[in-house]
Design an enzyme around this catalytic site. Structure first.
Site, PDB file in Angstrom:
ATOM      1  CE1 TYR A   1      33.708  41.105  31.892  1.00 45.16           C
ATOM      2  CE2 TYR A   1      33.766  39.496  33.672  1.00 45.16           C
ATOM      3  CZ  TYR A   1      33.412  39.852  32.382  1.00 45.16           C
ATOM      4  OH  TYR A   1      32.764  38.940  31.597  1.00 45.16           O
TER       5      TYR A   1
ATOM      6  CD  GLN B   1      31.485  39.908  24.548  1.00 42.48           C
ATOM      7  OE1 GLN B   1      32.553  39.336  24.303  1.00 42.48           O
ATOM      8  NE2 GLN B   1      30.448  39.261  25.048  1.00 42.48           N
TER       9      GLN B   1
ATOM     10  CG  ASN C   1      35.784  33.935  30.763  1.00 44.87           C
ATOM     11  OD1 ASN C   1      36.445  34.865  30.290  1.00 44.87           O
ATOM     12  ND2 ASN C   1      34.619  33.573  30.279  1.00 44.87           N
TER      13      ASN C   1
ATOM     14  CB  SER D   1      42.581  30.844  44.690  1.00 47.36           C
ATOM     15  OG  SER D   1      42.503  31.561  45.870  1.00 47.36           O
TER      16      SER D   1
ATOM     17  CG  HIS E   1      38.028  29.703  45.767  1.00 45.57           C
ATOM     18  ND1 HIS E   1      36.942  30.465  45.469  1.00 45.57           N
ATOM     19  CD2 HIS E   1      38.515  30.187  46.936  1.00 45.57           C
ATOM     20  CE1 HIS E   1      36.773  31.388  46.411  1.00 45.57           C
ATOM     21  NE2 HIS E   1      37.716  31.241  47.323  1.00 45.57           N
TER      22      HIS E   1
ATOM     23  CD  GLU F   1      44.685  34.398  46.386  1.00 47.75           C
ATOM     24  OE1 GLU F   1      44.664  33.178  46.165  1.00 47.75           O
ATOM     25  OE2 GLU F   1      43.763  35.166  46.017  1.00 47.75           O
TER      26      GLU F   1
ATOM     27  CD  GLU G   1      72.134  61.997  29.796  1.00 42.76           C
ATOM     28  OE1 GLU G   1      71.071  62.432  29.318  1.00 42.76           O
ATOM     29  OE2 GLU G   1      72.189  61.367  30.873  1.00 42.76           O
TER      30      GLU G   1
END
Lengths: 432, 432
Positions: free
Chosen positions: A132, A194, A217, A240, A265, A330, A418
């Site tokens: 993506y 979608q 997003n 971040s 950012h 990070e 078992e």
């Protein structure tokens, strides 16, 4: 008195300040989840038709199922349009990323140490992966490389990119060129929940993939979370952050610049300096004030530094290391005289930058290690994106009749303990 | 005419039958999710108190925060109670699991091939991990080993086990002994969503962990899914399955026994034979009829074989391999004359059992490879539980001033292309 852009805080007296800096957005928003689930179901049920409807609605564009896929001509045209210096930098970055990630590749193995027993593990690339790539201002060619190159190194057969088109149905040429250089096989002009759904479930036109990676997003993030299990996903990236550990030998100018490079950012990005030197703290404060004026995103930087940034004064570097391990940042810069001396003490961090000439943007773009890193404290248990994220494993085993006989009674004992008599039977019938 | 326990289906004319066999329970149940979220929030807010309340309510027991942790005396007592043959088998299994998993351990590495540049990856164990062990009939000592041993091999500092107590506040001695032998450090008598929440968020008494692994009922599974991101989790296990590929040389007696050994797990377990021999198909049908009468769980087996099992007749072994790759079974047995000849064609499977003396229960208990495997088709992208699941990585990088200068313009170009001028500034200030 003028308010400083970034505050100096005495850690001893304000340890709780860290909790506030860490307390950023909740990961799940229920209203978004509900809307995303409607989209997912619609794509599952109505396939291509729903995909085109959502794309044209949310991206204010006009595409149809026939021109949803980027053509060779469009890619050729993109090469003509991009800056040659940019192209050169992308080739260079790609080579370094490829080199670094090649070292992560694991081999299948077989254990032949026992006679008549063979055990092992087969490691194979995933067959089809989707990457993506966000549209608009958050559309970063560097992220295309960081996501696609490890998949390519792993040996993934088909790498598909999905990215929302602009209003006139086009994709940013920098993105197209980066994708082509990274080895992306197919690019669809779709985005949002979608697109994630189409990749996870498949439609008449779009073949489903095994894994979906890449930032997006909140809709994309929630869609990825919802389809997890139908396909694999990478981690869900949070805001971040950078943490810098500095001693009195560090250069405040560099520290100031690096804090701001992270802060730009996002308003909820976090940039923290931890130092045992009051001089450094004061000079960094000053440097930020001096340098910020020339930066495009200074309003974002100010907001981020004010709410989620700070300079923590600690008693010594050991205390700074403890704070870093608790935050599990990070990005972690070690701006101390002998950074390699403390590398072993760092338990939790996505990527570690050693010394004053290893600023975080070096890792973002060029050096080779991946810039897709665990955020929001998850470096405690998550890892940077790597080749292994694009591979899967199978165990295998082969026993001779004789060797199975040797362990027969033990298996039967455990199975019966078992309560699983059909398990025991499967061993017993072989020796009747 | 009597109905067969398992049907023979001509694949050419009934390819869609596979879809039905695969169409098992939905992964998410909304009513459960809602109830689980209430429990999670309660534990988050009221900690120990809520934990004790839920435990005493759901497990119909009476424990308090002081006796929530299993004592050394309880473990000692468990050793006295367990069968000596069982103990021997557990020691043996533990040794084999340890040996196999030791081969999975990856080293940290550093690339020193370029002068004045050091890049690498540090691989460390997670610090604290929780292993969930179900109570009651689904309480399997073998699963304790399969979850705890890889964590131990990875070097995890603290392994915590959580398992619901019986009405009189006790834990099954087989489980206690297996945990002790596997190297579990601490055992809490808690289970369900409340135990998952306590491990993910921590309470006054219980320290939060970095990862939660192990099977559980639907409440446990949904709780794990909900806390994912706060901590890491292993995959969410679906219904179990086996697929057997057999040619005319295979032994129908063995095949019948192996299909049933998987089917006994659960009414929604799936056991499928794919063969190109009608003789084998018919004889397996017959053998199932003969063998089933002596098996304790025959009703579960019948139900599972009827709804999610079957014998598929195909034209050749290649077609059988294609079916296996599409289904991506958790367990795959290759009951053909030369199983190693087709190993390379198997793309998707959790664990592969080669030849007639490598039945699935051998892998469940003794051989060494992990029995925690991807189910429900997820072997397309998930892997067996391994040492790497208990480790995390950090990238690191260190450039000299000179080397940074060499790449300066390229980084600045890429940062500016992406509109991130503070990134560019971080490089530029170093050479002003």
């Amino acid at each position: 008195m003028e308010c400083p852009i970034i505050n100096i805080i005495d850690y001893k007296e304000n340890a709780e300040v860290l909790l506030n800096m860490q307390n950023r957005e909740e990961l799940i928003r229920k209203d978004v989840v509900d809307r995303v689930n409607i989209i997912l179901n619609n794509i599952k049920e109505r396939g291509d038709q729903a995909l085109i409807e959502y794309t044209n609605k949310f991206d204010s564009t006009l595409i149809n199922i026939k021109n949803i896929c980027v053509t060779e001509e469009e890619i050729k045209y993109a090469y003509d349009k991009v800056d040659k210096k940019f192209l050169e930098a992308i080739y260079f970055a790609k080579k370094n990323i490829e080199e670094f990630h090649s070292k992560q590749k694991e081999n299948s193995w077989i254990d032949t140490s026992k006679e008549e027993i063979m055990l092992g593990q087969i490691i194979r690339p995933l067959e089809r992966v989707a990457i993506y790539v966000p549209g608009g201002t958050a559309s970063y060619p560097s992220s295309v490389l960081m996501n696609a190159v490890p998949a390519k190194v792993a040996g993934v057969k088909e790498i598909v990119m999905i990215t929302p088109p602009s209003k006139n149905g086009e994709i940013n040429p920098n993105i197209l060129v980066a994708a082509d250089i990274a080895g992306v096989d197919k690019i669809y002009k779709i985005g949002g929940a979608q697109a994630v759904a189409a990749m996870a479930f498949g439609t008449k036109t779009i073949k489903k993939v095994d894994k979906i990676v890449g930032p997006g997003n909140i809709y994309v993030a929630m869609a990825k979370r919802s389809v997890y299990g139908h396909v694999d996903i990478d981690m869900i990236a949070g805001p971040s952050e950078i943490l810098i550990i500095a001693d009195k030998y560090a250069n405040p100018k560099f520290i100031a610049a690096d804090l701001m490079s992270q802060a730009e950012h996002d308003k909820i990005a976090s940039a923290i300096l931890v130092t045992n030197s009051l001089d450094i703290a004061k000079n960094v404060q000053l440097e930020i004030k001096n340098q910020i004026e020339n930066l495009k995103r200074k309003e974002i930087i100010k907001s981020s530094l004010k709410n989620y940034g700070g300079i923590l004064l600690v008693k010594d570097i050991n205390e700074a290391i403890n704070i870093a391990n608790n935050i599990a940042p990070e990005h972690l810069e070690l701006m101390v005289k002998n950074p390699f001396n403390i590398l072993n003490e760092i338990k939790n961090a996505g990527s570690i930058f050693l010394g004053e000439f290893s600023p975080e943007p070096l890792g973002d773009y060029i050096a080779g290690p991946n810039h897709v890193l665990p955020t929001n404290g998850t470096a405690r248990f998550f890892s940077p994106l790597s080749v292994e994220d694009f591979m899967k494993k199978s165990n295998f085993l082969c026993y001779s009749q004789n060797k199975l006989l040797n362990v027969k009674d033990k298996i039967v004992k455990l199975a019966n303990t078992e309560g699983l008599t059909a398990h025991a039977n499967s061993i017993k019938v072989r020796f009747e």
